[in-house]
Design a protein around this motif. Structure first.
Motif, PDB file in Angstrom:
ATOM      1  N   THR A   1       0.838  -1.204   0.000  1.00 42.98           N
ATOM      2  CA  THR A   1       0.000   0.000   0.000  1.00 42.98           C
ATOM      3  C   THR A   1       0.869   1.249   0.000  1.00 42.98           C
ATOM      4  OG1 THR A   1      -1.768  -1.157   1.194  1.00 42.98           O
ATOM      5  CG2 THR A   1      -1.782   1.255   1.275  1.00 42.98           C
ATOM      6  N   ALA A   2       1.849   1.283   0.878  1.00 44.75           N
ATOM      7  CA  ALA A   2       2.713   2.463   1.001  1.00 44.75           C
ATOM      8  C   ALA A   2       3.503   2.724  -0.275  1.00 44.75           C
ATOM      9  CB  ALA A   2       3.663   2.280   2.187  1.00 44.75           C
ATOM     10  N   GLU A   3       3.871   1.664  -0.981  1.00 42.23           N
ATOM     11  CA  GLU A   3       4.725   1.814  -2.159  1.00 42.23           C
ATOM     12  C   GLU A   3       3.980   1.670  -3.478  1.00 42.23           C
ATOM     13  OE1 GLU A   3       8.419  -0.364  -1.771  1.00 42.23           O
ATOM     14  OE2 GLU A   3       8.287  -0.259   0.420  1.00 42.23           O
ATOM     15  N   GLY A   4       2.644   1.611  -3.406  1.00 48.08           N
ATOM     16  CA  GLY A   4       1.838   1.743  -4.612  1.00 48.08           C
ATOM     17  C   GLY A   4       1.647   0.511  -5.458  1.00 48.08           C
ATOM     18  N   PHE A   5       1.744  -0.698  -4.856  1.00 53.48           N
ATOM     19  CA  PHE A   5       1.473  -1.879  -5.679  1.00 53.48           C
ATOM     20  C   PHE A   5       0.479  -2.827  -5.009  1.00 53.48           C
ATOM     21  CE2 PHE A   5       5.231  -2.921  -3.172  1.00 53.48           C
ATOM     22  CZ  PHE A   5       5.120  -4.266  -2.847  1.00 53.48           C
ATOM     23  N   ARG A   6      -0.379  -2.295  -4.162  1.00 56.28           N
ATOM     24  CA  ARG A   6      -1.457  -3.071  -3.548  1.00 56.28           C
ATOM     25  C   ARG A   6      -2.386  -3.639  -4.625  1.00 56.28           C
ATOM     26  NH1 ARG A   6      -6.761  -1.704  -1.901  1.00 56.28           N
ATOM     27  NH2 ARG A   6      -7.501  -2.932  -0.102  1.00 56.28           N
ATOM     28  N   SER A   7      -3.014  -4.751  -4.333  1.00 49.73           N
ATOM     29  CA  SER A   7      -3.962  -5.363  -5.267  1.00 49.73           C
ATOM     30  C   SER A   7      -5.024  -4.365  -5.706  1.00 49.73           C
ATOM     31  CB  SER A   7      -4.637  -6.570  -4.616  1.00 49.73           C
ATOM     32  OG  SER A   7      -5.712  -7.023  -5.409  1.00 49.73           O
ATOM     33  N   GLU A   8      -5.301  -4.352  -7.002  1.00 47.72           N
ATOM     34  CA  GLU A   8      -6.273  -3.421  -7.570  1.00 47.72           C
ATOM     35  C   GLU A   8      -7.632  -4.055  -7.830  1.00 47.72           C
ATOM     36  OE1 GLU A   8      -4.420  -1.831 -11.068  1.00 47.72           O
ATOM     37  OE2 GLU A   8      -2.682  -1.050  -9.970  1.00 47.72           O
ATOM     38  N   THR A   9      -7.795  -5.323  -7.481  1.00 51.24           N
ATOM     39  CA  THR A   9      -9.058  -5.997  -7.792  1.00 51.24           C
ATOM     40  C   THR A   9     -10.144  -5.717  -6.775  1.00 51.24           C
ATOM     41  OG1 THR A   9      -8.531  -8.009  -6.553  1.00 51.24           O
ATOM     42  CG2 THR A   9      -7.762  -7.892  -8.848  1.00 51.24           C
ATOM     43  N   GLY A  10      -9.748  -5.416  -5.534  1.00 48.71           N
ATOM     44  CA  GLY A  10     -10.729  -5.179  -4.489  1.00 48.71           C
ATOM     45  C   GLY A  10     -10.976  -6.364  -3.585  1.00 48.71           C
ATOM     46  N   GLU A  11     -10.959  -7.579  -4.133  1.00 43.08           N
ATOM     47  CA  GLU A  11     -11.290  -8.726  -3.298  1.00 43.08           C
ATOM     48  C   GLU A  11     -10.277  -9.863  -3.342  1.00 43.08           C
ATOM     49  OE1 GLU A  11     -13.994  -9.657  -6.934  1.00 43.08           O
ATOM     50  OE2 GLU A  11     -12.602  -8.098  -6.305  1.00 43.08           O
ATOM     51  N   THR A  12      -9.249  -9.753  -4.162  1.00 35.53           N
ATOM     52  CA  THR A  12      -8.259 -10.824  -4.244  1.00 35.53           C
ATOM     53  C   THR A  12      -6.863 -10.281  -3.950  1.00 35.53           C
ATOM     54  OG1 THR A  12      -8.044 -10.480  -6.627  1.00 35.53           O
ATOM     55  CG2 THR A  12      -9.565 -12.206  -5.900  1.00 35.53           C
ATOM     56  N   MET A  13      -5.957 -11.219  -3.630  1.00 40.06           N
ATOM     57  CA  MET A  13      -4.621 -10.815  -3.214  1.00 40.06           C
ATOM     58  C   MET A  13      -3.644 -11.955  -3.463  1.00 40.06           C
ATOM     59  SD  MET A  13      -3.392  -9.920   0.678  1.00 40.06           S
ATOM     60  CE  MET A  13      -1.652  -9.709   1.075  1.00 40.06           C
ATOM     61  N   HIS A  14      -2.411 -11.621  -3.804  1.00 41.30           N
ATOM     62  CA  HIS A  14      -1.342 -12.612  -3.789  1.00 41.30           C
ATOM     63  C   HIS A  14      -0.849 -12.713  -2.354  1.00 41.30           C
ATOM     64  CE1 HIS A  14      -0.863 -14.091  -7.773  1.00 41.30           C
ATOM     65  NE2 HIS A  14      -0.808 -12.893  -8.296  1.00 41.30           N
ATOM     66  N   ALA A  15      -1.604 -13.469  -1.567  1.00 48.47           N
ATOM     67  CA  ALA A  15      -1.333 -13.593  -0.139  1.00 48.47           C
ATOM     68  C   ALA A  15      -0.519 -14.831   0.187  1.00 48.47           C
ATOM     69  CB  ALA A  15      -2.652 -13.630   0.638  1.00 48.47           C
ATOM     70  N   CYS A  16       0.018 -15.499  -0.847  1.00 49.14           N
ATOM     71  CA  CYS A  16       0.828 -16.686  -0.600  1.00 49.14           C
ATOM     72  C   CYS A  16       2.126 -16.662  -1.399  1.00 49.14           C
ATOM     73  CB  CYS A  16       0.036 -17.945  -0.929  1.00 49.14           C
ATOM     74  SG  CYS A  16       0.665 -19.432  -0.121  1.00 49.14           S
ATOM     75  N   GLY A  17       2.419 -15.525  -2.054  1.00 50.37           N
ATOM     76  CA  GLY A  17       3.699 -15.382  -2.717  1.00 50.37           C
ATOM     77  C   GLY A  17       3.764 -15.894  -4.137  1.00 50.37           C
ATOM     78  N   HIS A  18       2.630 -16.161  -4.772  1.00 50.21           N
ATOM     79  CA  HIS A  18       2.688 -16.674  -6.132  1.00 50.21           C
ATOM     80  C   HIS A  18       3.198 -15.638  -7.128  1.00 50.21           C
ATOM     81  CE1 HIS A  18      -0.471 -20.072  -5.225  1.00 50.21           C
ATOM     82  NE2 HIS A  18       0.492 -19.986  -4.313  1.00 50.21           N
ATOM     83  N   ASP A  19       3.097 -14.364  -6.777  1.00 50.17           N
ATOM     84  CA  ASP A  19       3.717 -13.327  -7.601  1.00 50.17           C
ATOM     85  C   ASP A  19       5.235 -13.507  -7.624  1.00 50.17           C
ATOM     86  OD1 ASP A  19       3.601 -12.752  -4.865  1.00 50.17           O
ATOM     87  OD2 ASP A  19       3.573 -10.590  -5.155  1.00 50.17           O
ATOM     88  N   VAL A  20       5.801 -13.894  -6.484  1.00 52.11           N
ATOM     89  CA  VAL A  20       7.235 -14.200  -6.408  1.00 52.11           C
ATOM     90  C   VAL A  20       7.558 -15.434  -7.233  1.00 52.11           C
ATOM     91  CG1 VAL A  20       9.112 -14.873  -4.863  1.00 52.11           C
ATOM     92  CG2 VAL A  20       7.477 -13.116  -4.146  1.00 52.11           C
ATOM     93  N   HIS A  21       6.736 -16.471  -7.111  1.00 55.46           N
ATOM     94  CA  HIS A  21       6.994 -17.719  -7.819  1.00 55.46           C
ATOM     95  C   HIS A  21       7.016 -17.506  -9.336  1.00 55.46           C
ATOM     96  CE1 HIS A  21       4.971 -19.830  -4.127  1.00 55.46           C
ATOM     97  NE2 HIS A  21       6.081 -19.176  -3.816  1.00 55.46           N
ATOM     98  N   MET A  22       6.054 -16.740  -9.847  1.00 49.92           N
ATOM     99  CA  MET A  22       6.043 -16.451 -11.288  1.00 49.92           C
ATOM    100  C   MET A  22       7.297 -15.708 -11.718  1.00 49.92           C
ATOM    101  SD  MET A  22       2.106 -15.419 -12.152  1.00 49.92           S
ATOM    102  CE  MET A  22       1.695 -14.511 -10.657  1.00 49.92           C
TER     103      MET A  22
END
Length: 426
Positions: A127-148
């Motif tokens: 949130t502070a650095e401007g890359f919070r989820s933009e969908t409203g209801e979903t999140m990469h809360a398990c690190g799959h963004d890192v895995h990709m």
């Protein structure tokens, strides 16, 4: 020429973090992955149904959910041609690097997000650095963004470092619902793999620590149960009703009383229930979402069968009927010691790694085990490794985040291990 992926690991991870999509709805995510892959010198890119048989998918959501995320991806600017190839929820992609004689190595990373609303607090770094989820209801809360990010960057590194053999990278959908591992494992791309690596970030291991191979992942299944009774006026004629809620209450109570097994640990949980219409109506329908897990695949089967029987007999006791469906499942598969040794040796030489743990219990479940099991049953070796990261709160929470120093570490461990097995097979 596009800037090197390894030169923008943080930017790429943050870009992927901004738009998490749930299982079999990763339309925009898949399109982004293909965009990155097309800038690499790969030999084959298979999207959706080109990568697996759609009939093998598990836990596919309803058409209206698929359509909603498909439309969102289109509105966000995903390539229309790619979207058509993913119609019906056929997401995910397999990339192949074919470099002549040598072993065939697989790398599996997962791509889906979770239905978790990301924290909007100012002290939450995305949130502070401007890359919070933009969908409203979903999140990469398990690190799959890192895995990709690891998968793309490791592929780039292997391409540039003189790899001899065949590398198959599985960007797998629907891990969180255990729906995508089986179709990937059953596909032709998983045939004849000599080695398979899978990886996860964090899991309570700190930055600088690498677990070379996990052991004892729990076999698991997701179960949907629907209990149907008979409606009646709860005040005037309750005797004319068959109460589905009462039946479910009995089923839940008895599910947690399923006997322990002498051969090892089992788990059951009823995680969501929904049903009924009003306080003065005997409920005629109720639905439940549950799961069973076991220390071995056989123990999971035991817990699954008992859970099914519990729903069915509780319904019958109260004059109702139960439909129980296993919507997805995954087996147990342990990392092979020979490949664990390779990963551990590589990790010890990676900058930023200050502790290498040969093996650790996983304690949860993972459908990468389908791929691991197929490789192992064909005589190959598999390892599921963990690259530690400092995360402020646990996985699957609104404030989950990663230490981005783990990005470079993961790339080097994965790429180094792939090159090691190609150059000096264990």
């Amino acid at each position: 020429m596009a800037e090197s992926i390894r030169g923008r690991l943080s930017d790429l991870r943050r870009d992927l973090h901004r738009y998490p999509e749930p299982g079999w709805c990763e339309f925009y995510t898949t399109a982004r992955l293909v965009e990155e892959l097309e800038d690499l010198d790969v030999d084959e890119i298979a999207v959706g149904a080109e990568a697996y048989d759609p009939d093998d998918r598990m836990a596919v959501p309803a058409a209206d959910e698929l359509d909603e995320w498909f439309d969102r991806a289109r509105d966000r600017g995903a390539d229309p041609g790619l979207l058509e190839r993913m119609a019906g929820g056929n997401t995910g992609v397999v990339a192949v690097l074919d470099r002549g004689e040598g072993p065939t190595v697989g790398l599996r990373v997962d791509i889906d997000g979770l239905y978790v609303e990301e924290a909007a607090d100012g002290d939450h770094a995305p949130t502070a650095e401007g890359f919070r989820s933009e969908t409203g209801e979903t999140m990469h809360a398990c690190g799959h963004d890192v895995h990709m990010t690891w998968g793309l960057a490791a592929l780039e590194a292997i391409e540039e470092r003189g790899f001899a053999g065949r590398l198959v990278v599985f960007f797998q959908p629907a891990e969180e619902v255990s729906g995508g591992g089986y179709p990937m494992a059953e596909s032709g791309y998983a045939a004849d793999l000599d080695y398979l690596l899978a990886a996860h970030v964090g899991l309570d291991h700190p930055t600088g620590e690498v677990v070379a191979g996990i052991e004892r992942p729990l076999a698991m299944c997701h179960v949907d149960a629907t209990i149907r009774g008979t409606a009646a006026h709860a005040g005037k004629a309750p005797q004319d009703g068959d109460n589905a809620i009462q039946a479910l209450g009995t089923a839940i109570q008895n599910a947690y009383g399923i006997p322990r097994h002498a051969d090892g640990m089992t788990r059951v949980n009823v995680g969501r229930v929904e049903g009924g219409t009003a306080s003065n109506v005997v409920a005629e329908r109720v639905e439940a979402v549950a799961e069973a897990r076991g220390e071995t695949t056989e123990l999971m089967e035991y817990a699954k069968d008992r859970l099914r029987r519990t729903f069915e007999t509780a319904a019958e006791m109260h004059g109702c009927a139960a439909d129980v469906e296993v919507v997805s499942e995954s087996p147990r598969a342990d990392s092979d010691p020979e490949l664990v040794d390779v990963v551990a040796d590589v990790a010890r030489g990676v900058d930023g790694v200050d502790a290498v743990v040969p093996t650790a219990d996983f304690g949860a479940s993972e459908d990468a085990t389908f791929l691991m099991r197929r490789v192992q049953e064909a005589g190959g070796l598999a390892s599921y490794l963990v690259v530690g990261t400092d995360h402020p709160t646990s996985h699957h929470t609104p404030t989950f985040d990663v230490d981005e120093r783990s990005l470079e570490t993961g790339v080097e461990v994965l790429a180094g291990s792939i090159l090691a097995v190609a150059e000096d097979p264990p």
